[in-house]
Write an enzyme that holds these catalytic residues in place. Structure first.
Site, mmCIF file in Angstrom:
data_model
loop_
_atom_site.group_PDB
_atom_site.id
_atom_site.type_symbol
_atom_site.label_atom_id
_atom_site.label_comp_id
_atom_site.label_asym_id
_atom_site.label_seq_id
_atom_site.Cartn_x
_atom_site.Cartn_y
_atom_site.Cartn_z
ATOM 1 N N ASP A 28 0.852 -1.150 0.001
ATOM 2 C CA ASP A 28 0.000 0.048 0.040
ATOM 3 C C ASP A 28 0.742 1.191 0.114
ATOM 4 O O ASP A 28 1.814 1.327 0.760
ATOM 5 C CB ASP A 28 -0.909 -0.161 1.140
ATOM 6 C CG ASP A 28 -2.133 1.182 1.118
ATOM 7 O OD1 ASP A 28 -3.305 0.682 1.289
ATOM 8 O OD2 ASP A 28 -1.616 2.239 1.202
ATOM 9 N N ILE A 29 0.644 2.347 -0.771
ATOM 10 C CA ILE A 29 1.278 3.305 -0.855
ATOM 11 C C ILE A 29 1.357 4.450 0.384
ATOM 12 O O ILE A 29 2.246 4.995 0.731
ATOM 13 C CB ILE A 29 0.759 4.425 -1.966
ATOM 14 C CG1 ILE A 29 1.980 4.998 -2.797
ATOM 15 C CG2 ILE A 29 -0.382 5.182 -1.801
ATOM 16 C CD1 ILE A 29 1.801 5.890 -3.939
ATOM 17 N N ASN A 82 -12.988 -3.013 2.235
ATOM 18 C CA ASN A 82 -13.732 -1.682 2.276
ATOM 19 C C ASN A 82 -14.741 -1.860 0.845
ATOM 20 O O ASN A 82 -14.254 -2.285 -0.143
ATOM 21 C CB ASN A 82 -13.033 -0.404 2.346
ATOM 22 C CG ASN A 82 -12.072 -0.202 3.368
ATOM 23 O OD1 ASN A 82 -12.637 -0.599 4.555
ATOM 24 N ND2 ASN A 82 -10.952 0.407 3.334
ATOM 25 N N GLY A 88 -15.859 3.063 2.725
ATOM 26 C CA GLY A 88 -14.231 3.540 2.480
ATOM 27 C C GLY A 88 -13.674 3.240 1.382
ATOM 28 O O GLY A 88 -12.221 3.494 1.186
ATOM 29 N N GLN A 89 -14.222 2.611 0.452
ATOM 30 C CA GLN A 89 -13.631 2.033 -0.787
ATOM 31 C C GLN A 89 -13.252 3.303 -1.779
ATOM 32 O O GLN A 89 -14.216 3.924 -2.271
ATOM 33 C CB GLN A 89 -14.203 1.108 -1.416
ATOM 34 C CG GLN A 89 -13.522 0.402 -2.668
ATOM 35 C CD GLN A 89 -14.417 -0.824 -3.545
ATOM 36 O OE1 GLN A 89 -15.515 -1.023 -3.068
ATOM 37 N NE2 GLN A 89 -13.759 -1.357 -4.475
ATOM 38 N N HIS A 95 -9.931 -5.393 -3.420
ATOM 39 C CA HIS A 95 -8.431 -5.315 -2.993
ATOM 40 C C HIS A 95 -9.037 -5.652 -1.670
ATOM 41 O O HIS A 95 -9.576 -5.108 -0.781
ATOM 42 C CB HIS A 95 -7.643 -3.960 -2.953
ATOM 43 C CG HIS A 95 -8.571 -2.965 -2.875
ATOM 44 N ND1 HIS A 95 -9.480 -2.342 -3.440
ATOM 45 C CD2 HIS A 95 -8.334 -2.022 -1.494
ATOM 46 C CE1 HIS A 95 -9.715 -1.061 -2.992
ATOM 47 N NE2 HIS A 95 -9.093 -1.040 -1.725
ATOM 48 N N HIS A 97 -6.952 -5.603 2.087
ATOM 49 C CA HIS A 97 -5.889 -5.051 2.905
ATOM 50 C C HIS A 97 -5.413 -6.210 3.692
ATOM 51 O O HIS A 97 -6.082 -6.832 4.451
ATOM 52 C CB HIS A 97 -6.335 -3.694 3.711
ATOM 53 C CG HIS A 97 -6.852 -2.578 2.966
ATOM 54 N ND1 HIS A 97 -6.156 -1.711 2.753
ATOM 55 C CD2 HIS A 97 -8.046 -2.540 2.347
ATOM 56 C CE1 HIS A 97 -6.812 -0.662 2.096
ATOM 57 N NE2 HIS A 97 -7.784 -1.147 1.876
HETATM 58 P P1 5GP Z 1 -9.561 1.537 -0.162
HETATM 59 O O1 5GP Z 1 -9.866 2.835 0.806
HETATM 60 O O2 5GP Z 1 -10.192 1.621 -1.337
HETATM 61 O O3 5GP Z 1 -10.064 0.187 0.403
HETATM 62 O O4 5GP Z 1 -8.041 1.499 -0.215
HETATM 63 C C1 5GP Z 1 -7.227 2.052 -1.142
HETATM 64 C C2 5GP Z 1 -5.763 1.771 -0.745
HETATM 65 O O5 5GP Z 1 -4.947 1.957 -1.954
HETATM 66 C C3 5GP Z 1 -5.473 2.951 0.433
HETATM 67 O O6 5GP Z 1 -4.958 2.291 1.379
HETATM 68 C C4 5GP Z 1 -4.355 3.624 -0.544
HETATM 69 O O7 5GP Z 1 -3.060 4.114 0.337
HETATM 70 C C5 5GP Z 1 -3.761 2.820 -1.585
HETATM 71 N N1 5GP Z 1 -3.441 3.289 -2.738
HETATM 72 C C6 5GP Z 1 -4.184 4.492 -3.506
HETATM 73 N N2 5GP Z 1 -3.426 4.767 -4.433
HETATM 74 C C7 5GP Z 1 -2.352 3.774 -4.527
HETATM 75 C C8 5GP Z 1 -1.296 3.748 -5.709
HETATM 76 O O8 5GP Z 1 -1.096 4.613 -6.646
HETATM 77 N N3 5GP Z 1 -0.435 2.466 -5.176
HETATM 78 C C9 5GP Z 1 -0.715 1.713 -4.176
HETATM 79 N N4 5GP Z 1 0.473 0.650 -4.136
HETATM 80 N N5 5GP Z 1 -1.713 1.962 -3.452
HETATM 81 C C10 5GP Z 1 -2.358 3.072 -3.754
#
Ligand code: 5GP
Ligand code: ZN
Length: 106
Positions: A28-29, A82, A88-89, A95, A97
């Site tokens: 995760d970034i 999420n 929170g997605q 994906h 986590h």
């Molecule tokens: P969500 O909130 O959709 O469940 O999680 C999305 C996740 O993707 C977040 O934890 C965010 O830090 C990660 N993320 C967003 N953009 C990027 C990216 O460009 N590269 C990577 N590796 N992770 C990302």
């Protein structure tokens, strides 16, 4: 899917920390734990609500455990999915986590 960020990352082996035939994992970034990776199906699926194949669902969970073991956090880690904006997605490719390397208290 061409315009999907996680399809692009999953297709770039240099970005992956783990993969098998159906899933890929990458860091995760913005990590929320010492180990924080996102495990995605290689096939584009928008969210858990769009997962229609229970076999793939089971394979993804199996992949989560295998990935965690290979990252050295097997036996103690947190898994989060999420779903939708309300959940929170923010990226519309399913994906999972996987977070570990610390003790979670909440
Ligand atoms: P969500 O909130 O959709 O469940 O999680 C999305 C996740 O993707 C977040 O934890 C965010 O830090 C990660 N993320 C967003 N953009 C990027 C990216 O460009 N590269 C990577 N590796 N992770 C990302
Ligand atoms: Zn995608």
């Amino acid at each position: 899917m061409k315009d999907c960020l996680f399809c692009q990352i999953a297709g770039d082996k240099s970005k992956l920390v783990w993969e098998n035939a159906i899933a890929a994992a990458f860091p995760d970034i913005n990590p929320k734990a010492p180990v924080h990776v996102l495990l995605v199906p290689k096939k584009h699926i928008e969210s858990l609500d769009h997962l229609e194949d229970p076999t793939l669902g089971g394979q993804l969970l199996e992949a989560v455990a295998a990935c965690a073991r290979s990252l050295g956090i097997g036996g103690g880690y947190r898994v989060q999915i999420n779903v939708g904006r309300t959940g929170g997605q923010i990226i519309d490719h399913l994906h999972i986590h996987i977070m570990g390397g610390q003790r979670f208290r909440d």
